[in-house]
Design a protein around this motif. Structure first.
Motif, PDB file in Angstrom:
ATOM      1  N   HIS A 177      -0.748 -10.504  -2.427  1.00 56.76           N
ATOM      2  CA  HIS A 177      -1.290 -11.958  -2.681  1.00 56.76           C
ATOM      3  C   HIS A 177      -0.539 -12.968  -1.747  1.00 56.76           C
ATOM      4  O   HIS A 177      -1.365 -13.967  -1.531  1.00 56.76           O
ATOM      5  CB  HIS A 177      -0.772 -12.199  -3.879  1.00 56.76           C
ATOM      6  N   ASP A 178       0.384 -12.798  -1.034  1.00 56.85           N
ATOM      7  CA  ASP A 178       0.728 -13.509  -0.041  1.00 56.85           C
ATOM      8  C   ASP A 178      -0.396 -13.580   1.057  1.00 56.85           C
ATOM      9  O   ASP A 178      -0.494 -14.540   1.694  1.00 56.85           O
ATOM     10  CB  ASP A 178       2.033 -13.262   0.768  1.00 56.85           C
ATOM     11  N   HIS A 216      -2.091  -6.369  -9.523  1.00 55.14           N
ATOM     12  CA  HIS A 216      -1.463  -7.770  -9.893  1.00 55.14           C
ATOM     13  C   HIS A 216      -2.375  -8.839 -10.023  1.00 55.14           C
ATOM     14  O   HIS A 216      -3.259  -9.033  -8.833  1.00 55.14           O
ATOM     15  CB  HIS A 216      -0.226  -8.038  -8.936  1.00 55.14           C
ATOM     16  N   MET A 243      -3.269 -12.764 -10.163  1.00 55.93           N
ATOM     17  CA  MET A 243      -2.686 -14.185 -10.185  1.00 55.93           C
ATOM     18  C   MET A 243      -3.804 -15.253 -10.278  1.00 55.93           C
ATOM     19  O   MET A 243      -3.276 -16.496 -10.427  1.00 55.93           O
ATOM     20  CB  MET A 243      -2.118 -14.379  -8.818  1.00 55.93           C
ATOM     21  N   LEU A 269       9.663  -2.715   1.770  1.00 60.13           N
ATOM     22  CA  LEU A 269       9.490  -3.997   2.234  1.00 60.13           C
ATOM     23  C   LEU A 269       8.238  -4.195   2.942  1.00 60.13           C
ATOM     24  O   LEU A 269       7.661  -5.113   2.956  1.00 60.13           O
ATOM     25  CB  LEU A 269      10.844  -4.347   2.496  1.00 60.13           C
ATOM     26  N   THR A 275       2.741 -20.092 -11.015  1.00 61.39           N
ATOM     27  CA  THR A 275       1.911 -19.109 -10.357  1.00 61.39           C
ATOM     28  C   THR A 275       1.390 -19.638  -9.070  1.00 61.39           C
ATOM     29  O   THR A 275       1.605 -18.945  -7.835  1.00 61.39           O
ATOM     30  CB  THR A 275       0.938 -18.495 -11.044  1.00 61.39           C
ATOM     31  N   ARG A 303       4.220  -3.409  -7.059  1.00 56.25           N
ATOM     32  CA  ARG A 303       4.893  -4.392  -6.188  1.00 56.25           C
ATOM     33  C   ARG A 303       4.250  -4.539  -4.914  1.00 56.25           C
ATOM     34  O   ARG A 303       4.169  -5.952  -4.370  1.00 56.25           O
ATOM     35  CB  ARG A 303       6.454  -3.820  -5.894  1.00 56.25           C
ATOM     36  N   PRO A 313      10.631  -6.710  -2.401  1.00 53.80           N
ATOM     37  CA  PRO A 313      11.335  -6.089  -3.299  1.00 53.80           C
ATOM     38  C   PRO A 313      12.793  -6.553  -3.218  1.00 53.80           C
ATOM     39  O   PRO A 313      13.448  -6.486  -4.242  1.00 53.80           O
ATOM     40  CB  PRO A 313      11.248  -4.604  -3.216  1.00 53.80           C
ATOM     41  N   THR A 370       1.592  -7.275  -5.782  1.00 53.10           N
ATOM     42  CA  THR A 370       1.967  -8.458  -5.890  1.00 53.10           C
ATOM     43  C   THR A 370       2.418  -8.991  -4.436  1.00 53.10           C
ATOM     44  O   THR A 370       2.117  -9.957  -4.274  1.00 53.10           O
ATOM     45  CB  THR A 370       3.387  -8.405  -6.564  1.00 53.10           C
ATOM     46  N   ALA A 376      -2.801 -16.213   0.258  1.00 60.46           N
ATOM     47  CA  ALA A 376      -2.129 -17.659   0.214  1.00 60.46           C
ATOM     48  C   ALA A 376      -2.333 -18.029   1.738  1.00 60.46           C
ATOM     49  O   ALA A 376      -2.561 -19.375   1.895  1.00 60.46           O
ATOM     50  CB  ALA A 376      -0.685 -17.505  -0.214  1.00 60.46           C
ATOM     51  N   ASP A 401       2.154 -19.903  -3.656  1.00 63.73           N
ATOM     52  CA  ASP A 401       1.489 -19.773  -2.373  1.00 63.73           C
ATOM     53  C   ASP A 401       2.244 -20.493  -1.312  1.00 63.73           C
ATOM     54  O   ASP A 401       2.317 -20.268  -0.147  1.00 63.73           O
ATOM     55  CB  ASP A 401       0.057 -20.575  -2.369  1.00 63.73           C
ATOM     56  N   HIS A 455       4.660  -5.979   3.152  1.00 61.75           N
ATOM     57  CA  HIS A 455       4.503  -7.112   4.165  1.00 61.75           C
ATOM     58  C   HIS A 455       3.137  -6.905   4.763  1.00 61.75           C
ATOM     59  O   HIS A 455       2.331  -7.731   4.996  1.00 61.75           O
ATOM     60  CB  HIS A 455       5.594  -7.318   5.127  1.00 61.75           C
ATOM     61  N   ALA A 476       4.667 -17.985   0.100  1.00 58.40           N
ATOM     62  CA  ALA A 476       3.793 -17.330   1.282  1.00 58.40           C
ATOM     63  C   ALA A 476       3.381 -17.928   2.620  1.00 58.40           C
ATOM     64  O   ALA A 476       3.600 -17.518   3.543  1.00 58.40           O
ATOM     65  CB  ALA A 476       2.642 -16.683   0.801  1.00 58.40           C
ATOM     66  N   ARG A 477       3.371 -19.355   2.473  1.00 57.55           N
ATOM     67  CA  ARG A 477       2.955 -20.097   3.560  1.00 57.55           C
ATOM     68  C   ARG A 477       4.352 -20.411   4.368  1.00 57.55           C
ATOM     69  O   ARG A 477       4.007 -20.931   5.587  1.00 57.55           O
ATOM     70  CB  ARG A 477       1.853 -21.214   3.340  1.00 57.55           C
TER      71      ARG A 477
END
Lengths: 329, 329
Positions: free
Chosen positions: B255-256, B43, B45, B292, A252, B249, A268, B252, B259, A256, B296, A259-260
């Protein structure tokens, strides 16, 4: 902080990587093999995953250890790669022992590389043979870039590839990452050449271009034209002694790194997922602090591995995108 | 790309935010309220979450819409904040209609702010009253920084806070984020003042310091001394018409933003989670491309909101960490 001797996931003692590819089809397979069964977990974050044997990796399921993990091109056809690996392991007498039989446990995941300039007009699914060939090639050294599961991979602006990286932590634990980068998003900032992962670069492992100085409008990302031809699949690994639940948490945290290093990621239209593997050679002495550092290191190694994979890609006939080297090298 | 008029989550029409805090206890509550029930997903994490009514947000569960979402300090004691909100909504006759009764649906999440210099010696749990007061204060304008659920928040090196941001997409959809930043990790690079989220800054919404030029060893992150006093909790919202699955979604993908804005994030000692809310006012015309972009945009707004929350924190007696402004302002 120092990388392992190879700066590869195989710096985790007891793990080997084997790869096979078909340059005509523009696809391939990468296998992570343990000298002995290893504990594994997984965390899926993309909206379009393709997987096999991931349900058994949940911490409440009975089987905790696997024999190998498989990353493959080929979309759902590529799931056959894990079958080839399982057949090869059976021939070696390896697997989970049940009533006198041995059943190799081989979770796997695929990426979509069916629209990448390769000849997809095969009569027989090639992935089972590629999987078995990859298993046979397993060793401590392996190629990055256009190799294995990264052979046919692409990103928003550049050819994708197979990446890996490692680090040795102050606790003595080794952490490594392996990834096939086939993202809808981009690994470079704007028109490049700088990578999103630049703040995490160790030495000049992906070109040493430094951090970008000009930044695009963050809300207008560059994405691949074909919205369904995506998915980044990866593995993080350590020699620490972890439970399946702790592996799940490490997987999990490793997201990250996606993402980075990739913008956007976890869309999706990506099947983004990460497996985590623990050989169990080195016990934790301070579980709270060490699981935190293992997860963080997994995220950093993953970001570095992504940039290394794209950076190392090599040109081939019919490529739909330039390589990083051909554009900036 | 333009932010909404307020650069707040309330730029999503039909959503309001109410906050209440107790400066003596150094804690507080933030409530996202809809003018009408809205679709929601979540979501989780982090490794140490504290939640209420999150199971019903799974796409296969019956109830798809909620009346409010609550972010609260107080660790598990703070779950009472959602009870106070539910009581307040009941008094207004709002809730899910069942057999002549109305049951307000109020998912919530907490962060740990029990060791932050505040006086925690209360005789009666204060969170129910704080929740009800926050609901009563709901409006389109609200304070950032040391306010609401961010009142008692801290990060690795600086005081944390309550952040928000928004953007208007080319499709016309509005996306916003709300977050209480109480991370084990750091929002600034090395010793600062630059934020990890700097590549995503719109205008000078968190100081305009630009991107860091010196980068610490990525594998040696700065973390809070008290490994259990953490958790970043947030909400992303849009006026798009989304199903509960699409909200999941979006949560989810958001969460980026954690990060990219916090290092490390998603640790075993953070209960990091994100709710997603959709008012449904504006249908999707191209679901693939628009979901999408919504995901983002949610990630980018979340990264910006995190930096804005830390940037806006104000000093108070007994603070265990300096504010960004007191250190760099």
């Amino acid at each position: 902080m120092e990388t392992g001797a190879r700066n590869l996931i195989t710096d985790v003692a007891g793990l080997r990587v084997g790869q096979a590819q078909d340059d005509h089809v523009k696809t391939g397979v990468s296998v992570l093999l343990g000298d002995a069964p290893f504990t594994a977990g997984v965390h899926v974050m993309g909206g379009a995953p393709g997987t096999r044997e991931t349900d058994l990796l949940a911490p409440d399921k009975t089987v905790e250890q696997v024999d190998a993990l498989v990353l493959s091109g080929g979309s759902a056809f590529g799931l056959d790669a894990a079958s080839g690996v399982a057949d090869g392991l059976r021939a070696q007498g390896r697997g989970f022992a049940v009533g006198g039989q041995v059943v190799p446990i081989v979770p796997g995941a695929i990426l979509f590389d069916l629209v990448n300039g390769g000849d997809k007009d095969w009569a027989e699914n090639p992935y089972k043979a590629l999987g078995r060939a990859a298993l046979a090639a397993a060793g401590e050294e392996f190629a990055l870039g256009t190799a294995g599961a990264g052979t046919g991979a692409t990103t928003a602006q550049l050819k994708g590839g197979l990446g890996s990286a490692s680090v040795v932590l102050p606790s003595g634990h080794v952490v490594g990452a392996l990834v096939a980068v086939n993202a809808l998003g981009s690994a470079i900032v704007g028109d490049g050449p700088e990578f999103w992962a630049a703040p995490w670069e160790t030495g000049e492992e992906f070109g040493g271009c430094g951090v970008a100085q000009a930044w695009p409008d963050p809300h207008l990302p560059v994405t691949k034209l074909s919205a369904h031809a995506n998915t980044t699949i990866g593995i993080v690994a350590t020699d620490a002694t972890l439970t399946q639940a702790q592996c799940t948490r490490m997987a999990t945290a490793a997201h990250d790194g996606y993402a980075r290093a990739l913008v956007p990621s976890h869309t999706p239209m990506d099947g983004d997922l990460i497996f985590a593997a623990a050989t169990g050679a080195k016990p934790l002495t301070n579980p709270v602090a060490e699981t935190l550092m293992l997860g963080h290191a997994a995220a950093i190694c993953m970001a570095r591995a992504i940039a290394r994979g794209v950076h190392a890609a090599s040109e081939a006939p019919g490529d739909p995108f330039p390589t990083w080297a051909s554009r900036f090298g």
